[in-house]
Each structure stands twice: as structure tokens, then as C-alpha cells.
Design a protein around this motif. Structure first.
Motif, PDB file in Angstrom:
ATOM      1  N   LEU A 102       0.829  -1.203   0.000  1.00 40.77           N
ATOM      2  CA  LEU A 102       0.000   0.000   0.000  1.00 40.77           C
ATOM      3  C   LEU A 102       0.869   1.260   0.000  1.00 40.77           C
ATOM      4  CD1 LEU A 102      -2.683  -0.944   2.706  1.00 40.77           C
ATOM      5  CD2 LEU A 102      -3.000  -0.888   0.222  1.00 40.77           C
ATOM      6  N   PRO A 103       0.316   2.390  -0.434  1.00 36.86           N
ATOM      7  CA  PRO A 103       1.039   3.658  -0.277  1.00 36.86           C
ATOM      8  C   PRO A 103       1.375   3.884   1.195  1.00 36.86           C
ATOM      9  CG  PRO A 103      -0.846   3.942  -1.733  1.00 36.86           C
ATOM     10  CD  PRO A 103      -0.968   2.566  -1.154  1.00 36.86           C
ATOM     11  N   VAL A 104       2.547   4.403   1.457  1.00 38.25           N
ATOM     12  CA  VAL A 104       3.033   4.553   2.830  1.00 38.25           C
ATOM     13  C   VAL A 104       2.052   5.357   3.680  1.00 38.25           C
ATOM     14  CG1 VAL A 104       4.868   5.518   4.265  1.00 38.25           C
ATOM     15  CG2 VAL A 104       5.443   4.332   2.138  1.00 38.25           C
ATOM     16  N   ALA A 105       1.541   6.443   3.146  1.00 37.64           N
ATOM     17  CA  ALA A 105       0.634   7.299   3.921  1.00 37.64           C
ATOM     18  C   ALA A 105      -0.648   6.555   4.295  1.00 37.64           C
ATOM     19  CB  ALA A 105       0.297   8.555   3.131  1.00 37.64           C
ATOM     20  N   GLN A 106      -1.186   5.779   3.350  1.00 32.29           N
ATOM     21  CA  GLN A 106      -2.412   5.024   3.628  1.00 32.29           C
ATOM     22  C   GLN A 106      -2.173   3.967   4.704  1.00 32.29           C
ATOM     23  OE1 GLN A 106      -4.055   3.070   0.191  1.00 32.29           O
ATOM     24  NE2 GLN A 106      -5.661   2.036   1.357  1.00 32.29           N
ATOM     25  N   CYS A 107      -1.056   3.293   4.597  1.00 31.45           N
ATOM     26  CA  CYS A 107      -0.714   2.264   5.572  1.00 31.45           C
ATOM     27  C   CYS A 107      -0.547   2.878   6.969  1.00 31.45           C
ATOM     28  CB  CYS A 107       0.574   1.555   5.152  1.00 31.45           C
ATOM     29  SG  CYS A 107       0.994   0.132   6.159  1.00 31.45           S
ATOM     30  N   ALA A 108       0.073   4.050   7.019  1.00 32.14           N
ATOM     31  CA  ALA A 108       0.287   4.731   8.299  1.00 32.14           C
ATOM     32  C   ALA A 108      -1.036   5.088   8.958  1.00 32.14           C
ATOM     33  CB  ALA A 108       1.135   5.980   8.089  1.00 32.14           C
ATOM     34  N   ILE A 109      -2.007   5.492   8.157  1.00 29.34           N
ATOM     35  CA  ILE A 109      -3.327   5.836   8.694  1.00 29.34           C
ATOM     36  C   ILE A 109      -4.024   4.583   9.226  1.00 29.34           C
ATOM     37  CG2 ILE A 109      -5.633   6.641   8.084  1.00 29.34           C
ATOM     38  CD1 ILE A 109      -4.277   8.560   6.098  1.00 29.34           C
ATOM     39  N   LEU A 110      -3.968   3.499   8.456  1.00 35.51           N
ATOM     40  CA  LEU A 110      -4.637   2.255   8.848  1.00 35.51           C
ATOM     41  C   LEU A 110      -4.083   1.700  10.163  1.00 35.51           C
ATOM     42  CD1 LEU A 110      -4.815   0.443   5.385  1.00 35.51           C
ATOM     43  CD2 LEU A 110      -6.765   1.268   6.726  1.00 35.51           C
ATOM     44  N   LEU A 111      -2.785   1.820  10.345  1.00 32.96           N
ATOM     45  CA  LEU A 111      -2.135   1.221  11.507  1.00 32.96           C
ATOM     46  C   LEU A 111      -1.775   2.237  12.591  1.00 32.96           C
ATOM     47  CD1 LEU A 111       0.193  -1.395   9.744  1.00 32.96           C
ATOM     48  CD2 LEU A 111      -2.053  -1.757  10.775  1.00 32.96           C
ATOM     49  N   ALA A 112      -2.290   3.446  12.471  1.00 33.69           N
ATOM     50  CA  ALA A 112      -1.980   4.492  13.457  1.00 33.69           C
ATOM     51  C   ALA A 112      -2.340   4.083  14.888  1.00 33.69           C
ATOM     52  CB  ALA A 112      -2.678   5.790  13.075  1.00 33.69           C
ATOM     53  N   PRO A 113      -3.510   3.471  15.128  1.00 30.20           N
ATOM     54  CA  PRO A 113      -3.830   3.071  16.509  1.00 30.20           C
ATOM     55  C   PRO A 113      -2.834   2.054  17.067  1.00 30.20           C
ATOM     56  CG  PRO A 113      -5.806   3.071  15.149  1.00 30.20           C
ATOM     57  CD  PRO A 113      -4.644   3.220  14.215  1.00 30.20           C
ATOM     58  N   GLN A 114      -2.344   1.172  16.213  1.00 34.93           N
ATOM     59  CA  GLN A 114      -1.369   0.182  16.670  1.00 34.93           C
ATOM     60  C   GLN A 114      -0.016   0.837  16.961  1.00 34.93           C
ATOM     61  OE1 GLN A 114      -2.621  -2.713  17.400  1.00 34.93           O
ATOM     62  NE2 GLN A 114      -4.549  -2.006  16.503  1.00 34.93           N
ATOM     63  N   GLN A 115       0.370   1.781  16.125  1.00 39.09           N
ATOM     64  CA  GLN A 115       1.617   2.506  16.380  1.00 39.09           C
ATOM     65  C   GLN A 115       1.531   3.266  17.696  1.00 39.09           C
ATOM     66  OE1 GLN A 115       2.672   5.377  13.405  1.00 39.09           O
ATOM     67  NE2 GLN A 115       4.557   5.987  14.416  1.00 39.09           N
ATOM     68  N   GLN A 116       0.375   3.876  17.930  1.00 39.02           N
ATOM     69  CA  GLN A 116       0.216   4.655  19.154  1.00 39.02           C
ATOM     70  C   GLN A 116       0.328   3.761  20.384  1.00 39.02           C
ATOM     71  OE1 GLN A 116      -2.192   5.041  21.757  1.00 39.02           O
ATOM     72  NE2 GLN A 116      -1.040   6.808  22.521  1.00 39.02           N
ATOM     73  N   PHE A 117      -0.279   2.596  20.340  1.00 43.76           N
ATOM     74  CA  PHE A 117      -0.285   1.730  21.521  1.00 43.76           C
ATOM     75  C   PHE A 117       1.056   1.031  21.729  1.00 43.76           C
ATOM     76  CE2 PHE A 117      -0.799  -2.259  23.759  1.00 43.76           C
ATOM     77  CZ  PHE A 117      -1.535  -1.874  24.867  1.00 43.76           C
ATOM     78  N   TRP A 118       1.601   0.435  20.668  1.00 44.39           N
ATOM     79  CA  TRP A 118       2.774  -0.427  20.836  1.00 44.39           C
ATOM     80  C   TRP A 118       4.101   0.316  20.801  1.00 44.39           C
ATOM     81  CZ3 TRP A 118       1.796  -4.985  22.748  1.00 44.39           C
ATOM     82  CH2 TRP A 118       0.553  -5.574  22.518  1.00 44.39           C
ATOM     83  N   ILE A 119       4.123   1.522  20.243  1.00 48.53           N
ATOM     84  CA  ILE A 119       5.387   2.249  20.119  1.00 48.53           C
ATOM     85  C   ILE A 119       5.404   3.519  20.963  1.00 48.53           C
ATOM     86  CG2 ILE A 119       6.935   3.452  18.513  1.00 48.53           C
ATOM     87  CD1 ILE A 119       6.016   1.519  16.330  1.00 48.53           C
ATOM     88  N   GLU A 120       4.314   4.279  20.932  1.00 49.21           N
ATOM     89  CA  GLU A 120       4.333   5.613  21.529  1.00 49.21           C
ATOM     90  C   GLU A 120       3.821   5.661  22.971  1.00 49.21           C
ATOM     91  OE1 GLU A 120       1.999   7.790  18.770  1.00 49.21           O
ATOM     92  OE2 GLU A 120       3.453   7.610  17.129  1.00 49.21           O
ATOM     93  N   ALA A 121       2.817   4.880  23.311  1.00 49.49           N
ATOM     94  CA  ALA A 121       2.190   4.968  24.632  1.00 49.49           C
ATOM     95  C   ALA A 121       3.047   4.297  25.700  1.00 49.49           C
ATOM     96  CB  ALA A 121       0.805   4.329  24.603  1.00 49.49           C
ATOM     97  N   GLU A 122       2.784   4.642  26.947  1.00 54.66           N
ATOM     98  CA  GLU A 122       3.463   4.001  28.069  1.00 54.66           C
ATOM     99  C   GLU A 122       3.064   2.526  28.108  1.00 54.66           C
ATOM    100  OE1 GLU A 122       3.800   4.395  32.966  1.00 54.66           O
ATOM    101  OE2 GLU A 122       2.718   5.890  31.762  1.00 54.66           O
TER     102      GLU A 122
END
Length: 229
Positions: A102-122
């Protein structure tokens, strides 16, 4: 108001969910036997909704009927669970392949909640909660790939392995590893590194599958002392 006055379908659904929770929480152990009358008395319903609920559970492979001996929670078929883990690997690797295309931007939007939980959140440290988020992560990968039928099959598979998957999150090192490996999978997907993402994902699932092989009656008895809701 007495539960006996409820609609039969609603009563059967309530009994079904209660029994399934008992099995998943190891309050009913593999090999445990019981009668329809015992369940009916405990749940304050007639035997009819109990029988319907048990037929549903039998169809799903959780219990079996013994002629003139009541019902029994089925013993774990570890070969069956390993086959489910193999299918899970196939589906999720295909999902990763599609996400990387997929286009990088589209993929980033689709997986944003997972990035937030597994990478960014405490990070969380409670195994039961992390187990639930782990399941959601893998389901999100497949759902985000865009094939609804593939997502449906994966969701059914996830339901089947849930009972044994809980036991993979009783150790702190498994919780820590899950965070690290999920972050690595996401980063490889965002960088469109298909083979690397598939490699990490395959190894991630393989470790969980290996833990299934280590499950013993002792572990199940320990789980019964600290049941999972």
C-alpha cells in the motif's frame, strides 16, 4: 425477576456465554465432567437452554457428550492448536505483504492506533490486558489488509486459540517481548520491508506456538487457581 421467565433463546445464549467463560477461565478444566442438571441448578434455568448451549459448545469443539454420563470439557488437542497457529502465520504473512504494497501514507493511517499503543504509549505490564491488546494487534493487521473474507477466517481462528493463548502471557518476559516484536513488525511494514516484516512476524508467532507445546496439566491447574475472566 426470575431468570426462568426469560426467552429461551436469550437463556441459552446466557448459559452458553457463562460456560464458555468458565472454560476459558479454567474454572471448568479439560477433562471435567458435569451434568445438564448441575448446570441448570447453578444457573437457575431449565435443562432446555442448558442443552442448547452445550450443543453449541459441542459444535465449536469445547465439550463432548458421554452417553448416560453427562458432558465433559474436551481435553486439549495440541496438534490441532499447532495447526491453527500454522494457518494464522499464513494469513498474517499475506496480510503483511498486502500492507507493505500500500502507499506509505495510507498504511500509516490504517495502523496508526497500533503505532500509538505499541510504540508511543506508556507500556502496560498486566498480562491479561496485554494479551487482549496482542490479539487486537494481529486482528488489525489482517483487517487492515482489506480482504473481508480473510479477516473473517482469521477472526474465527483467533477465537479458537484464545483459550490457550492466554497462557502465553503469564510471564513478564513474554509481555516485554510482545511489545518489542510488535514495534519491529510495524516499523518494517512502514518501511515497506515485506520480507523482514514477515520474518519477524513468523518468528513472533513461532515462539507463541512453542509455548503451547510446553503447557502441562500443572500449568492448567495453576491457571485454575488464578482464573482469567
Amino acid at each position: 425477576m426470575s431468570t426462568r421467565k426469560g426467552r429461551p433463546e436469550a437463556l441459552a445464549e446466557r448459559v452458553y456465554q457463562a460456560l464458555k467463560n468458565d472454560i476459558f477461565g479454567f474454572r471448568l478444566m479439560p477433562g471435567d465432567r458435569f451434568s445438564e442438571s448441575e448446570i441448570a441448578e447453578r444457573m437457575e434455568v431449565s435443562r432446555t437452554p442448558v442443552r442448547q448451549a452445550l450443543f453449541w459448545l459441542e459444535r465449536e469443539g469445547y465439550v463432548e457428550v458421554w452417553f448416560r454420563s453427562g458432558w465433559q470439557v474436551k481435553n486439549f488437542d495440541f496438534e490441532y492448536f499447532e495447526e491453527l497457529y500454522d494457518l494464522r502465520t499464513v494469513l498474517e504473512c499475506e496480510a503483511v505483504k498486502r500492507l507493505c504494497a500500500l502507499p506509505v501514507a495510507q498504511c500509516a493511517i490504517l495502523l496508526a492506533p497500533q503505532q500509538q499503543f505499541w510504540i508511543e504509549a506508556e507500556r502496560l505490564d498486566e498480562g491479561k490486558t496485554v494479551s487482549q491488546h496482542d490479539e487486537a494487534f494481529h486482528m488489525a493487521l489482517v483487517a487492515s489488509a482489506g480482504n473481508r473474507e480473510m479477516a473473517r477466517i482469521h477472526a474465527e481462528l483467533t477465537e479458537k486459540i484464545r483459550i490457550i493463548r492466554h497462557l502465553d502471557f503469564t510471564r513478564d518476559d513474554r509481555v516485554e517481548a510482545t511489545y518489542c516484536e510488535h514495534a519491529q513488525i510495524l516499523q518494517a511494514i512502514f518501511q515497506q520491508q515485506t520480507e523482514e516484516a514477515q520474518r519477524i512476524l513468523t518468528e513472533h508467532i513461532a515462539v507463541s506456538k512453542a509455548e503451547v507445546r510446553k503447557i502441562t496439566l500443572h500449568m492448567l491447574q495453576q491457571a485454575r487457581l488464578q482464573p482469567i475472566e
